[in-house]
Design a protein around this motif. Structure first.
Motif, PDB file in Angstrom:
ATOM      1  N   LEU A   1     -75.384  47.792 -16.624  1.00 34.11           N
ATOM      2  CA  LEU A   1     -75.127  46.491 -17.235  1.00 34.11           C
ATOM      3  C   LEU A   1     -75.128  45.439 -16.127  1.00 34.11           C
ATOM      4  O   LEU A   1     -74.325  45.495 -15.204  1.00 34.11           O
ATOM      5  CB  LEU A   1     -73.785  46.503 -17.958  1.00 34.11           C
ATOM      6  CG  LEU A   1     -73.265  45.162 -18.473  1.00 34.11           C
ATOM      7  CD1 LEU A   1     -74.220  44.543 -19.482  1.00 34.11           C
ATOM      8  CD2 LEU A   1     -71.868  45.334 -19.082  1.00 34.11           C
ATOM      9  N   SER A   2     -76.042  44.488 -16.233  1.00 35.11           N
ATOM     10  CA  SER A   2     -76.216  43.464 -15.211  1.00 35.11           C
ATOM     11  C   SER A   2     -75.784  42.108 -15.767  1.00 35.11           C
ATOM     12  O   SER A   2     -76.346  41.626 -16.755  1.00 35.11           O
ATOM     13  CB  SER A   2     -77.694  43.431 -14.786  1.00 35.11           C
ATOM     14  OG  SER A   2     -77.956  42.347 -13.940  1.00 35.11           O
ATOM     15  N   LEU A   3     -74.778  41.503 -15.114  1.00 27.43           N
ATOM     16  CA  LEU A   3     -74.263  40.183 -15.503  1.00 27.43           C
ATOM     17  C   LEU A   3     -74.342  39.287 -14.261  1.00 27.43           C
ATOM     18  O   LEU A   3     -73.357  39.064 -13.570  1.00 27.43           O
ATOM     19  CB  LEU A   3     -72.830  40.292 -16.013  1.00 27.43           C
ATOM     20  CG  LEU A   3     -72.627  41.174 -17.258  1.00 27.43           C
ATOM     21  CD1 LEU A   3     -71.141  41.412 -17.508  1.00 27.43           C
ATOM     22  CD2 LEU A   3     -73.282  40.547 -18.479  1.00 27.43           C
ATOM     23  N   ILE A   4     -75.520  38.798 -13.988  1.00 28.92           N
ATOM     24  CA  ILE A   4     -75.786  38.068 -12.755  1.00 28.92           C
ATOM     25  C   ILE A   4     -75.667  36.567 -13.001  1.00 28.92           C
ATOM     26  O   ILE A   4     -76.413  36.000 -13.805  1.00 28.92           O
ATOM     27  CB  ILE A   4     -77.181  38.412 -12.195  1.00 28.92           C
ATOM     28  CG1 ILE A   4     -77.309  39.918 -11.965  1.00 28.92           C
ATOM     29  CG2 ILE A   4     -77.445  37.627 -10.916  1.00 28.92           C
ATOM     30  CD1 ILE A   4     -76.322  40.489 -10.971  1.00 28.92           C
ATOM     31  N   ALA A   5     -74.701  35.950 -12.331  1.00 30.04           N
ATOM     32  CA  ALA A   5     -74.517  34.493 -12.390  1.00 30.04           C
ATOM     33  C   ALA A   5     -74.419  33.984 -13.822  1.00 30.04           C
ATOM     34  O   ALA A   5     -75.025  32.967 -14.173  1.00 30.04           O
ATOM     35  CB  ALA A   5     -75.648  33.783 -11.639  1.00 30.04           C
ATOM     36  N   VAL A   6     -73.635  34.669 -14.642  1.00 34.34           N
ATOM     37  CA  VAL A   6     -73.483  34.227 -16.027  1.00 34.34           C
ATOM     38  C   VAL A   6     -72.024  34.052 -16.430  1.00 34.34           C
ATOM     39  O   VAL A   6     -71.695  33.147 -17.209  1.00 34.34           O
ATOM     40  CB  VAL A   6     -74.211  35.203 -16.992  1.00 34.34           C
ATOM     41  CG1 VAL A   6     -73.602  36.598 -16.947  1.00 34.34           C
ATOM     42  CG2 VAL A   6     -74.215  34.671 -18.416  1.00 34.34           C
ATOM     43  N   LEU A   7     -71.117  34.866 -15.897  1.00 37.07           N
ATOM     44  CA  LEU A   7     -69.719  34.821 -16.349  1.00 37.07           C
ATOM     45  C   LEU A   7     -69.005  33.551 -15.919  1.00 37.07           C
ATOM     46  O   LEU A   7     -68.008  33.154 -16.543  1.00 37.07           O
ATOM     47  CB  LEU A   7     -68.961  36.051 -15.841  1.00 37.07           C
ATOM     48  CG  LEU A   7     -69.359  37.358 -16.525  1.00 37.07           C
ATOM     49  CD1 LEU A   7     -68.802  38.550 -15.761  1.00 37.07           C
ATOM     50  CD2 LEU A   7     -68.891  37.381 -17.975  1.00 37.07           C
ATOM     51  N   HIS A   8     -69.484  32.885 -14.871  1.00 34.03           N
ATOM     52  CA  HIS A   8     -68.816  31.638 -14.478  1.00 34.03           C
ATOM     53  C   HIS A   8     -69.127  30.491 -15.446  1.00 34.03           C
ATOM     54  O   HIS A   8     -68.596  29.396 -15.282  1.00 34.03           O
ATOM     55  CB  HIS A   8     -69.149  31.245 -13.031  1.00 34.03           C
ATOM     56  CG  HIS A   8     -70.590  31.270 -12.674  1.00 34.03           C
ATOM     57  ND1 HIS A   8     -71.077  32.009 -11.631  1.00 34.03           N
ATOM     58  CD2 HIS A   8     -71.661  30.646 -13.211  1.00 34.03           C
ATOM     59  CE1 HIS A   8     -72.384  31.835 -11.531  1.00 34.03           C
ATOM     60  NE2 HIS A   8     -72.764  31.006 -12.490  1.00 34.03           N
ATOM     61  N   PHE A   9     -69.959  30.725 -16.446  1.00 33.96           N
ATOM     62  CA  PHE A   9     -70.170  29.721 -17.488  1.00 33.96           C
ATOM     63  C   PHE A   9     -69.151  29.849 -18.626  1.00 33.96           C
ATOM     64  O   PHE A   9     -69.199  29.089 -19.586  1.00 33.96           O
ATOM     65  CB  PHE A   9     -71.591  29.825 -18.047  1.00 33.96           C
ATOM     66  CG  PHE A   9     -72.647  29.468 -17.040  1.00 33.96           C
ATOM     67  CD1 PHE A   9     -72.713  28.181 -16.523  1.00 33.96           C
ATOM     68  CD2 PHE A   9     -73.548  30.408 -16.581  1.00 33.96           C
ATOM     69  CE1 PHE A   9     -73.671  27.838 -15.582  1.00 33.96           C
ATOM     70  CE2 PHE A   9     -74.508  30.090 -15.642  1.00 33.96           C
ATOM     71  CZ  PHE A   9     -74.569  28.797 -15.140  1.00 33.96           C
ATOM     72  N   PHE A  10     -68.237  30.810 -18.509  1.00 27.99           N
ATOM     73  CA  PHE A  10     -67.217  31.045 -19.522  1.00 27.99           C
ATOM     74  C   PHE A  10     -65.854  30.588 -19.012  1.00 27.99           C
ATOM     75  O   PHE A  10     -65.435  30.981 -17.922  1.00 27.99           O
ATOM     76  CB  PHE A  10     -67.147  32.535 -19.883  1.00 27.99           C
ATOM     77  CG  PHE A  10     -68.298  33.005 -20.728  1.00 27.99           C
ATOM     78  CD1 PHE A  10     -68.123  33.273 -22.073  1.00 27.99           C
ATOM     79  CD2 PHE A  10     -69.557  33.180 -20.172  1.00 27.99           C
ATOM     80  CE1 PHE A  10     -69.184  33.694 -22.851  1.00 27.99           C
ATOM     81  CE2 PHE A  10     -70.625  33.595 -20.935  1.00 27.99           C
ATOM     82  CZ  PHE A  10     -70.434  33.861 -22.285  1.00 27.99           C
ATOM     83  N   HIS A  11     -65.175  29.771 -19.816  1.00 33.50           N
ATOM     84  CA  HIS A  11     -63.797  29.406 -19.502  1.00 33.50           C
ATOM     85  C   HIS A  11     -62.871  30.565 -19.870  1.00 33.50           C
ATOM     86  O   HIS A  11     -63.224  31.436 -20.681  1.00 33.50           O
ATOM     87  CB  HIS A  11     -63.385  28.153 -20.280  1.00 33.50           C
ATOM     88  CG  HIS A  11     -64.099  26.910 -19.837  1.00 33.50           C
ATOM     89  ND1 HIS A  11     -65.253  26.459 -20.434  1.00 33.50           N
ATOM     90  CD2 HIS A  11     -63.824  26.030 -18.835  1.00 33.50           C
ATOM     91  CE1 HIS A  11     -65.656  25.351 -19.839  1.00 33.50           C
ATOM     92  NE2 HIS A  11     -64.815  25.071 -18.863  1.00 33.50           N
ATOM     93  N   ASP A  12     -61.678  30.552 -19.309  1.00 28.94           N
ATOM     94  CA  ASP A  12     -60.706  31.605 -19.604  1.00 28.94           C
ATOM     95  C   ASP A  12     -60.430  31.714 -21.099  1.00 28.94           C
ATOM     96  O   ASP A  12     -60.202  32.811 -21.616  1.00 28.94           O
ATOM     97  CB  ASP A  12     -59.399  31.349 -18.856  1.00 28.94           C
ATOM     98  CG  ASP A  12     -59.496  31.702 -17.376  1.00 28.94           C
ATOM     99  OD1 ASP A  12     -60.440  32.411 -16.987  1.00 28.94           O
ATOM    100  OD2 ASP A  12     -58.617  31.253 -16.610  1.00 28.94           O
TER     101      ASP A  12
END
Length: 268
Positions: free
Chosen positions: A156-167
């Motif tokens: 599972l690759s999550l590259i430079a995507v999770l920082h677009f989600f707020h807590d």
């Protein structure tokens, strides 16, 4: 580009995938994307360096997973606009029978993916138009069922995507849901922006500039994405330092020049 994709693209609002494409020197971006990218670059002039290093991180990671970990299935969420060599090109060069499912929810990415993300004859490459915010829609999709075998390990690759989600959007819960569906022997790879290496004044200015897009996270918050998993050496590091080789023929950037973490972990 297909007419249906053109109608869906909002060229008046900056989009992260197109902004990233601009920083990488691509041509699939619009004036709003360039204005936004330039505004961020004025505050962080080295952001194109981050974009380049992030891309190299992805390539090193998937090469490791294909060559050393023996992974033959890849679920890449937050694909972005294809930039060659892309994930499937790297892994199918090592293992031609590799199967790759790309996931994104931007119409311009979808249009390019359909045209460019084509598999070699022994493997399989597919594209799913879906949002990381709805992991169940991804896991229960026909594309996942047709492309990946969840009785065998999946990367599972999550590259430079999770920082677009707020807590408030519970990104850690999203990752737990996805990882929970993976069999033992699977892997999770993430890169994620951070403010940890920036002075307070620079951090405050950048936080204000990108607050609507998501949020950067500190090391402990990033490491939480890997709770219960077995981190692969060298663990959580600045992404430019993760198993870096000499093929780039460029000096290793300082941590503050990248300001992003990278890590890979095995599902026990």
């Amino acid at each position: 580009m297909p007419e249906d994709a053109q109608r869906l693209i909002d060229t008046s609002t900056a989009h992260p995938a197109r902004r990233y494409d601009y920083w990488l020197g691509g041509k699939d971006n619009f004036a709003a994307d360039r204005r936004s990218a330039d505004a961020i670059a004025r505050l962080a002039p080295l952001v194109p360096t981050w974009a380049r290093e992030n891309r190299w991180f992805m390539r090193r990671v998937v090469a490791y997973l294909a060559r050393e970990a023996g992974i033959r299935q890849f679920l890449d969420i937050g694909t972005g606009i294809p930039t060659s060599p892309n994930l499937h090109e790297v892994v199918q060069d090592i293992a031609p029978d590799s199967r790759v499912l790309y996931v994104d929810n931007d119409p311009i990415v979808l249009a390019h993916a359909r045209a460019l993300l084509t598999s070699g004859p022994l493997g399989r490459t597919a594209y799913l138009d879906a949002d990381l915010a709805d992991p169940d829609a991804i896991l229960n999709s026909d594309e996942v069922a047709a492309t990946l075998d969840f009785t065998q390990p999946v990367a599972l690759s999550l590259i430079a995507v999770l920082h677009f989600f707020h807590d408030a959007q519970d990104p850690h819960g999203i990752v737990r849901r996805l990882v929970g569906a993976l069999p033992s022997g699977s892997y999770l790879a993430i890169s994620h922006n951070t403010w940890d290496y920036l002075p307070a004044t620079k951090r405050a200015a950048l936080e204000s500039a990108v607050k609507d897009d998501g949020q950067c996270r500190e090391r402990a918050e990033f490491t939480r994405f890997f709770d219960g998993l077995e981190l692969v050496d060298p663990g959580v590091v600045v992404l430019s330092e993760w198993r870096r080789d000499d093929t780039a023929d460029l000096p290793l950037p300082e941590a503050w020049e990248i300001s992003a973490y990278g890590a890979v972990a095995r599902v026990p």
